[in-house]
Design a protein around this motif. Structure first.
Motif, mmCIF file in Angstrom:
data_model
loop_
_atom_site.group_PDB
_atom_site.id
_atom_site.type_symbol
_atom_site.label_atom_id
_atom_site.label_comp_id
_atom_site.label_asym_id
_atom_site.label_seq_id
_atom_site.Cartn_x
_atom_site.Cartn_y
_atom_site.Cartn_z
ATOM 1 N N LEU A 297 0.813 -1.219 0.000
ATOM 2 C CA LEU A 297 0.000 0.000 0.000
ATOM 3 C C LEU A 297 0.848 1.271 0.000
ATOM 4 O O LEU A 297 0.467 2.271 -0.626
ATOM 5 N N LEU A 298 1.983 1.263 0.701
ATOM 6 C CA LEU A 298 2.808 2.475 0.743
ATOM 7 C C LEU A 298 3.321 2.861 -0.640
ATOM 8 O O LEU A 298 3.153 4.017 -1.055
ATOM 9 N N PRO A 299 3.962 1.967 -1.403
ATOM 10 C CA PRO A 299 4.401 2.369 -2.750
ATOM 11 C C PRO A 299 3.243 2.722 -3.666
ATOM 12 O O PRO A 299 3.373 3.621 -4.508
ATOM 13 N N LEU A 300 2.109 2.033 -3.526
ATOM 14 C CA LEU A 300 0.966 2.365 -4.372
ATOM 15 C C LEU A 300 0.454 3.765 -4.062
ATOM 16 O O LEU A 300 0.101 4.529 -4.984
ATOM 17 N N ALA A 301 0.431 4.136 -2.776
ATOM 18 C CA ALA A 301 -0.057 5.459 -2.400
ATOM 19 C C ALA A 301 0.874 6.555 -2.919
ATOM 20 O O ALA A 301 0.429 7.543 -3.524
ATOM 21 N N VAL A 302 2.178 6.394 -2.702
ATOM 22 C CA VAL A 302 3.135 7.429 -3.107
ATOM 23 C C VAL A 302 3.245 7.510 -4.629
ATOM 24 O O VAL A 302 3.192 8.604 -5.221
ATOM 25 N N CYS A 303 3.384 6.367 -5.281
ATOM 26 C CA CYS A 303 3.536 6.360 -6.746
ATOM 27 C C CYS A 303 2.238 6.762 -7.436
ATOM 28 O O CYS A 303 2.266 7.414 -8.483
ATOM 29 N N GLY A 304 1.099 6.395 -6.841
ATOM 30 C CA GLY A 304 -0.174 6.854 -7.381
ATOM 31 C C GLY A 304 -0.320 8.358 -7.271
ATOM 32 O O GLY A 304 -0.878 9.017 -8.159
ATOM 33 N N ALA A 305 0.192 8.933 -6.177
ATOM 34 C CA ALA A 305 0.155 10.387 -6.016
ATOM 35 C C ALA A 305 1.012 11.081 -7.071
ATOM 36 O O ALA A 305 0.635 12.135 -7.610
ATOM 37 N N ILE A 306 2.162 10.493 -7.391
ATOM 38 C CA ILE A 306 3.016 11.067 -8.435
ATOM 39 C C ILE A 306 2.310 11.010 -9.787
ATOM 40 O O ILE A 306 2.329 11.970 -10.567
ATOM 41 N N GLY A 307 1.664 9.879 -10.074
ATOM 42 C CA GLY A 307 0.917 9.773 -11.323
ATOM 43 C C GLY A 307 -0.239 10.752 -11.389
ATOM 44 O O GLY A 307 -0.498 11.347 -12.443
ATOM 45 N N THR A 308 -0.924 10.930 -10.280
ATOM 46 C CA THR A 308 -2.027 11.900 -10.237
ATOM 47 C C THR A 308 -1.523 13.314 -10.463
ATOM 48 O O THR A 308 -2.159 14.112 -11.175
ATOM 49 N N LEU A 309 -0.378 13.644 -9.877
ATOM 50 C CA LEU A 309 0.223 14.961 -10.102
ATOM 51 C C LEU A 309 0.536 15.169 -11.575
ATOM 52 O O LEU A 309 0.270 16.245 -12.131
ATOM 53 N N ASN A 310 1.098 14.140 -12.212
ATOM 54 C CA ASN A 310 1.346 14.228 -13.655
ATOM 55 C C ASN A 310 0.063 14.526 -14.412
ATOM 56 O O ASN A 310 0.016 15.415 -15.277
ATOM 57 N N GLY A 311 -0.987 13.760 -14.092
ATOM 58 C CA GLY A 311 -2.247 13.932 -14.803
ATOM 59 C C GLY A 311 -2.868 15.300 -14.589
ATOM 60 O O GLY A 311 -3.391 15.912 -15.530
ATOM 61 N N LEU A 312 -2.814 15.817 -13.366
ATOM 62 C CA LEU A 312 -3.402 17.123 -13.088
ATOM 63 C C LEU A 312 -2.672 18.233 -13.830
ATOM 64 O O LEU A 312 -3.291 19.145 -14.406
ATOM 65 N N LEU A 313 -1.340 18.186 -13.818
ATOM 66 C CA LEU A 313 -0.569 19.228 -14.495
ATOM 67 C C LEU A 313 -0.773 19.184 -16.012
ATOM 68 O O LEU A 313 -0.784 20.218 -16.683
ATOM 69 N N ILE A 314 -0.953 17.980 -16.543
ATOM 70 C CA ILE A 314 -1.128 17.843 -17.995
ATOM 71 C C ILE A 314 -2.558 18.171 -18.407
ATOM 72 O O ILE A 314 -2.791 18.920 -19.365
ATOM 73 N N ALA A 315 -3.525 17.616 -17.683
ATOM 74 C CA ALA A 315 -4.926 17.760 -18.082
ATOM 75 C C ALA A 315 -5.534 19.087 -17.658
ATOM 76 O O ALA A 315 -6.324 19.678 -18.400
ATOM 77 N N ARG A 316 -5.184 19.558 -16.470
ATOM 78 C CA ARG A 316 -5.804 20.778 -15.951
ATOM 79 C C ARG A 316 -4.985 22.025 -16.243
ATOM 80 O O ARG A 316 -5.544 23.069 -16.601
ATOM 81 N N ALA A 317 -3.665 21.933 -16.083
ATOM 82 C CA ALA A 317 -2.814 23.101 -16.314
ATOM 83 C C ALA A 317 -2.375 23.235 -17.767
ATOM 84 O O ALA A 317 -1.806 24.253 -18.139
#
Length: 341
Positions: free
Chosen positions: A117-137
């Motif tokens: 769960l720890l790597p999934l949470a941290v790595c998922g957060a990094i992926g979400t950050l990528n998606g937000l910056l690309i899709a929203r910004a």
């Protein structure tokens, strides 16, 4: 006055009204099959020839070794396939893979679920950050994921004190068994990768989410006009890419019984190469997870053949992979032009 024309039999009338397949349609079908399954055809040919040339290549033990080695990059390439189909790119997966392995190894002292769960949470957060910056910004995927590549690698070095600390997985733990256990001679990572690819294939071909990926990759403006959630779709694919890269890193740590800090360098390029060799277009809008699987296996077989030769070192794999990539991209452009004409 009645017509003196003799009526034609019904079967003749049906034959005349049934459109015969045109040569152009047949050519388009062939080019489409080559684009989607060319990697599989090359893989089968290479395996057959290699089994004849190298007797040890065709053994069950060697097949099991190839499958295990390919399973980790396959999980990463699965997420990359979804990203590229939408017309994006993710350069951060190599660093995220290594970070996931270190986090999993550190958390394994607290049990199986903590290690996952720890790597999934941290790595998922990094992926979400990528998606937000690309899709929203509206930022370019290349720039965003290059930045998170550096950020994830920096976080990895900070956690390991510049690589001086190596976290070990407890021997005999359930987490270690996840990476080292076998079923029918094949390791658990191989079976997990196959399950993930099966789920990815179903999601891509049988769900509205999968169709949205193709629509966004084909034309984001048209997808917006169709009412599809373009921004949400892009965020989800980068989230999935981060999750899969982190999960692959955790599996690798379980197999090696440690979080190795030097892994993952250049893995993003290997994943992209496997995806493109498998027939997914870098421009987006077309691709398949099965093609990616054949591309991963083809690169793994090439690496194994280099080891079989013995006189060549592993760096030649990069040369061969680059050559394959150039040939495939040129072939894809030719096939796409043939389909248009």
């Amino acid at each position: 006055m009645k017509s003196l024309t003799t009526p034609r039999p019904l079967s003749a009338a049906l034959r005349s009204t049934t459109a015969s397949p045109s040569p152009a349609a047949g050519q388009e079908r062939i080019t489409s099959l080559l684009q989607r399954h060319g990697a599989l055809a090359v893989l089968v040919a290479v395996v057959l020839v290699s089994s004849l040339v190298f007797p040890s290549f065709g053994t069950l033990d060697n097949a099991q070794n190839i499958a295990v080695q390919a399973s980790f990059i396959a999980v990463v390439a699965l997420g990359m396939t979804l990203v590229i189909i939408t017309g994006g790119i993710d350069l951060s997966v190599g660093s995220v893979f290594a970070l996931g392995g270190v986090l999993a190894a550190w958390a394994s002292q607290y049990g199986l679920w903590a290690a996952l769960l720890l790597p999934l949470a941290v790595c998922g957060a990094i992926g979400t950050l990528n998606g937000l910056l690309i899709a929203r910004a509206g930022m370019a995927p290349f720039i965003v994921t290059l930045a998170t590549l550096l950020g994830a690698r920096g976080l990895l070095l900070a956690l390991t004190h510049e690589g001086a600390t190596t976290y070990l997985v407890p021997r005999g733990s359930a987490f270690a068994e996840l990476g080292q256990g076998t079923v029918g001679g094949f390791g658990y990572p191989v079976l997990i990768a196959l399950v993930l690819f099966a789920a990815g294939g179903v999601a891509l071909q049988r769900t509205s989410f999968g169709q949205s990926l193709f629509a966004v990759g084909g034309s984001s403006d048209a997808a917006t006009l169709m009412g599809l959630p373009v921004a949400r779709t892009r965020i989800l694919v980068y989230l999935l890419s981060g999750l899969l890269a982190g999960f692959a890193g955790a599996l690798n740590a379980a197999r090696l019984s440690s979080g190795v800090t030097i892994l993952g360098v250049g893995m993003e390029l290997d994943a992209i190469a496997a995806v493109v060799i498998g027939g997914t277009l870098l421009t987006g809008g077309a691709g398949s997870v099965s093609g990616t699987l054949w591309g991963v296996l083809l690169l793994a077989v090439i690496q194994n053949l280099i080891n079989q030769i013995g006189s060549l070192n592993s760096s030649y794999q990069s040369v061969v992979s680059g050559g394959f990539l150039i040939v495939v991209v040129v072939a894809q452009r030719y096939l796409a032009r043939a389909r248009r004409t």
